[in-house]
Design an enzyme around this catalytic site. Structure first.
Site, PDB file in Angstrom:
ATOM      1  N   GLY A 101       0.803  -1.218   0.000  1.00  0.00           N
ATOM      2  CA  GLY A 101       0.000   0.000   0.000  1.00  0.00           C
ATOM      3  C   GLY A 101       0.830   1.259   0.000  1.00  0.00           C
ATOM      4  CE  LYS A 122       7.485  -0.219   5.449  1.00  0.00           C
ATOM      5  NZ  LYS A 122       7.946  -1.192   6.437  1.00  0.00           N
ATOM      6  N   GLY A 135      -0.248   6.138   1.555  1.00  0.00           N
ATOM      7  CA  GLY A 135       0.904   5.651   0.787  1.00  0.00           C
ATOM      8  C   GLY A 135       2.236   6.185   1.276  1.00  0.00           C
ATOM      9  NE  ARG A 185      10.564  -3.381   2.652  1.00  0.00           N
ATOM     10  CZ  ARG A 185       9.411  -3.696   3.252  1.00  0.00           C
ATOM     11  NH1 ARG A 185       9.397  -4.044   4.516  1.00  0.00           N
ATOM     12  NH2 ARG A 185       8.288  -3.634   2.603  1.00  0.00           N
ATOM     13  NE  ARG A 192       5.283  -8.364   1.611  1.00  0.00           N
ATOM     14  CZ  ARG A 192       5.572  -7.478   2.549  1.00  0.00           C
ATOM     15  NH1 ARG A 192       4.995  -7.550   3.719  1.00  0.00           N
ATOM     16  NH2 ARG A 192       6.418  -6.509   2.310  1.00  0.00           N
ATOM     17  CG  ASP A 264       0.208  -8.827   6.521  1.00  0.00           C
ATOM     18  OD1 ASP A 264      -0.259  -9.498   7.463  1.00  0.00           O
ATOM     19  OD2 ASP A 264       0.377  -7.597   6.592  1.00  0.00           O
ATOM     20  CG  ASN A 265       3.901  -7.815   8.624  1.00  0.00           C
ATOM     21  OD1 ASN A 265       3.729  -7.286   7.530  1.00  0.00           O
ATOM     22  ND2 ASN A 265       3.404  -7.323   9.740  1.00  0.00           N
ATOM     23  CG  ASP A 274       6.389  -5.427   6.374  1.00  0.00           C
ATOM     24  OD1 ASP A 274       7.257  -5.029   5.570  1.00  0.00           O
ATOM     25  OD2 ASP A 274       5.195  -5.558   6.058  1.00  0.00           O
TER      26      ASP A 274
HETATM   27  P1  AMP Z   1       2.120  -2.923   7.911  1.00  0.00           P
HETATM   28  O1  AMP Z   1       1.441  -2.696   9.223  1.00  0.00           O
HETATM   29  O2  AMP Z   1       3.120  -1.857   7.554  1.00  0.00           O
HETATM   30  O3  AMP Z   1       2.668  -4.305   7.756  1.00  0.00           O
HETATM   31  O4  AMP Z   1       0.963  -2.749   6.824  1.00  0.00           O
HETATM   32  C1  AMP Z   1      -0.190  -3.515   6.731  1.00  0.00           C
HETATM   33  C2  AMP Z   1      -0.898  -3.165   5.439  1.00  0.00           C
HETATM   34  O5  AMP Z   1      -1.311  -1.787   5.472  1.00  0.00           O
HETATM   35  C3  AMP Z   1      -0.044  -3.320   4.199  1.00  0.00           C
HETATM   36  O6  AMP Z   1      -0.890  -3.693   3.148  1.00  0.00           O
HETATM   37  C4  AMP Z   1       0.486  -1.930   3.996  1.00  0.00           C
HETATM   38  O7  AMP Z   1       0.872  -1.678   2.666  1.00  0.00           O
HETATM   39  C5  AMP Z   1      -0.718  -1.086   4.387  1.00  0.00           C
HETATM   40  N1  AMP Z   1      -0.303   0.251   4.844  1.00  0.00           N
HETATM   41  C6  AMP Z   1       0.279   0.574   6.011  1.00  0.00           C
HETATM   42  N2  AMP Z   1       0.493   1.895   6.081  1.00  0.00           N
HETATM   43  C7  AMP Z   1       0.052   2.434   4.922  1.00  0.00           C
HETATM   44  C8  AMP Z   1      -0.015   3.744   4.383  1.00  0.00           C
HETATM   45  N3  AMP Z   1       0.433   4.798   5.052  1.00  0.00           N
HETATM   46  N4  AMP Z   1      -0.542   3.893   3.151  1.00  0.00           N
HETATM   47  C9  AMP Z   1      -1.005   2.834   2.459  1.00  0.00           C
HETATM   48  N5  AMP Z   1      -0.990   1.587   2.913  1.00  0.00           N
HETATM   49  C10 AMP Z   1      -0.476   1.376   4.128  1.00  0.00           C
HETATM   50 MG    MG Z   2       3.336  -5.428   6.561  1.00  0.00          MG
END
Ligand code: AMP
Ligand code: MG
Length: 506
Positions: A101, A122, A135, A185, A192, A264-265, A274
């Protein structure tokens, strides 16, 4: 730092051997996606160790103002940016489609040694997977990921790496207003568990094998030669189980807690992936929860080995169609593979803990000796890192002094009693102190990324002073060396640091 630096232009430095395997595989796994421009990006920190992996000349990258490229504002010629589609189980619940995302992979390269690396920005803007979010990444989380990934790498723990951080004054709205940053990164692959789970949950069974083979061909060359497709995939799934077990044993042995072990991590290469509200333990507390959002402690330190198995269960389920076309056979094979996890984990964990105690051979009673030390440490809240490090400075001779080991405990008598057991165990095989001390210093780090050290570096960086990131990184690059000039970085955390809390927004 001028844009007209004559050594080379911005993109010449990033004129790498781009292969772009992800873009070549394409949808439904990888989606073409350009980064969104970041306002007036400026350099924050650049890592020569990771640059070397990519055949990038660090000085040239600095001279050419790497911020334009590593913010995503200028895509290097030859790179084919993509975002990756994946799903995942979050806190035990299927969360559906997640995906990159806020991360955009510029592409992957093959370096002069034939190694492959994916280079990902990232915080580079919205993608089809951003859902309702912006994003972006904030400076605080970029610094935390940068330092942690490099700290784990120096501890010889498999992890994604950090090439650079680029900052911007663009505001990003979290609990408060923060500023944007992009962290570059680098990893052989960022695929994953959740990449496969999404295909399975969507009943896109035919899409599993191309992604599995993409991973195997790129990163498991010894398996790529197995001609029979089912055998190849089975061997790979077995490797994923082993690598995951080893990774989690590595974390336990240094007191590292990931904090958000959602599927997912979880990397299919067994990399730490992550970094959010992770933590390195100070006082030993087996039930320690580093993520404030995780109130139930699903991802507490002592739960990580079980979570590894649970997550592998989700992964193996999603790749069952690769094992056999007959569902019942596939399930039986998958269960059979998973039963090996406990054994792999146990072996890996015991090997690491024996090394931490300086033991060369294996005895049945070692587990009890290790558990009794951990119980004594937990009762006292002894510092995880300092206690093991101090053990390396103690002689095995029966009449030797118990300092500095017992100095880490309030209950010195209990610590001395344990030392007597340890000495008795060593006396059976290995009474020579010097070589053992040397071995133990290579497995019990002196320096870890304590939360308050990271926080100091973040606070300074937020004021525009990035020197502390560099200094802390320099210390953490050599966690096993004495580095007496950096003694302060090995001390117990100050009182103010005990209340620091981290949540998922980290
Ligand atoms: P994370 O907690 O970073 O592992 O993210 C979990 C999910 O939320 C993943 O699909 C990330 O890409 C999405 N995500 C986290 N933060 C953002 C953000 N600021 N903008 C878009 N997607 C995000
Ligand atoms: Mg993640």
């Amino acid at each position: 730092m001028s844009d007209t630096a004559d050594s080379c232009s911005k993109t010449d430095v990033f004129d790498l051997a781009w292969v772009n395997r992800q873009a070549a595989l394409g949808e439904p796994w990888f989606f073409a996606q350009q980064p969104s421009p970041l306002g007036s990006p400026y350099p924050i920190v650049f890592n020569d160790d990771v640059a070397a992996l990519l055949d990038i000349d660090g000085d040239a990258a600095r001279a050419s103002g790497y911020a334009q490229v590593l913010s995503g504002n200028q895509v290097p010629p030859g790179a084919a940016p993509v975002s990756h589609r994946y799903g995942g189980h979050q806190f035990g619940v299927w969360a559906g489609q997640l995906g990159d995302g806020r991360a955009i992979t510029l592409g992957d390269i093959r370096n002069s040694r034939g190694e492959r690396y994916e280079i990902q920005l990232k915080g580079a803007g919205k993608t089809p997977f951003s859902r309702f979010a912006d994003g972006r990444a904030v400076l605080r989380s970029a610094v935390r990921e940068y330092l942690a990934s490099e700290a784990l790498a120096a501890l010889n723990i498999p992890t994604t790496r950090a090439l650079a951080i680029v900052g911007s004054d663009d505001p990003v709205y979290r609990e408060t207003v923060e500023t944007a940053a992009v962290m570059t990164r680098v990893a052989p692959s960022l695929v994953r568990f959740g990449s496969f789970e999404l295909l399975f949950e969507g009943r896109r069974f035919d899409d599993l094998a191309p992604l599995a083979d993409h991973v195997i061909e790129g990163h498991f060359p010894q398996l790529a030669d197995i001609d029979d497709e089912r055998d190849r995939h089975k061997a790979w799934i077995e490797r994923v189980i082993e690598l995951t077990a080893e990774l989690i044993a590595d974390w336990q042995a240094v007191g590292f807690c990931h904090g958000v072990l959602n599927t997912d991590n979880m990397s299919v290469l067994g990399l730490t992936l992550d970094y959010g509200p992770y933590g390195f333990m100070d006082s030993f507390d087996p039930g320690w929860i580093c993520n404030h959002t995780d109130q139930a402690g699903r991802y507490a330190y002592d739960q990580q080995p079980h979570v590894g198995l649970w997550n592998l269960g989700r992964f193996v389920q999603s790749v069952l169609p690769l094992l056999s076309g007959v569902p019942d056979d596939a399930v039986a094979m998958g269960q059979q593979l998973l039963t090996r996890y406990r054994q792999h984990y146990d072996r890996a964990y015991m090997a690491r803990m024996r090394a931490k105690l300086g033991l060369l051979d294996e005895r049945d009673a070692d587990r009890a000796l290790i558990e009794s030390l951990l119980r004594t440490m937990a009762r006292d809240g002894a510092d995880f890192t300092r206690t093991f490090r101090a053990l390396g400075h103690v002689s095995a001779a029966p009449q030797a002094v118990d300092a500095p080991f017992v100095d880490e405990f309030a209950d010195r008598a209990a610590a001395s009693a344990w030392l007597a057991d340890w000495r008795a165990r060593l006396g059976q095989t290995d009474a020579d102190d010097a070589p053992r001390a040397e071995r133990m210093a290579l497995t019990n780090p002196k320096f870890i990324l304590r939360n308050y050290l990271a926080q100091n570096a973040i606070d300074r960086a937020a004021e525009g002073d990035t020197a502390e990131i560099e200094r802390l990184h320099a210390v953490l690059r050599h966690p096993f060396d004495e580095q007496p000039e950096y003694e302060a970085y090995a001390r117990l955390p100050p009182d103010w640091a005990r209340g620091l809390v981290l949540s998922c927004s980290s």
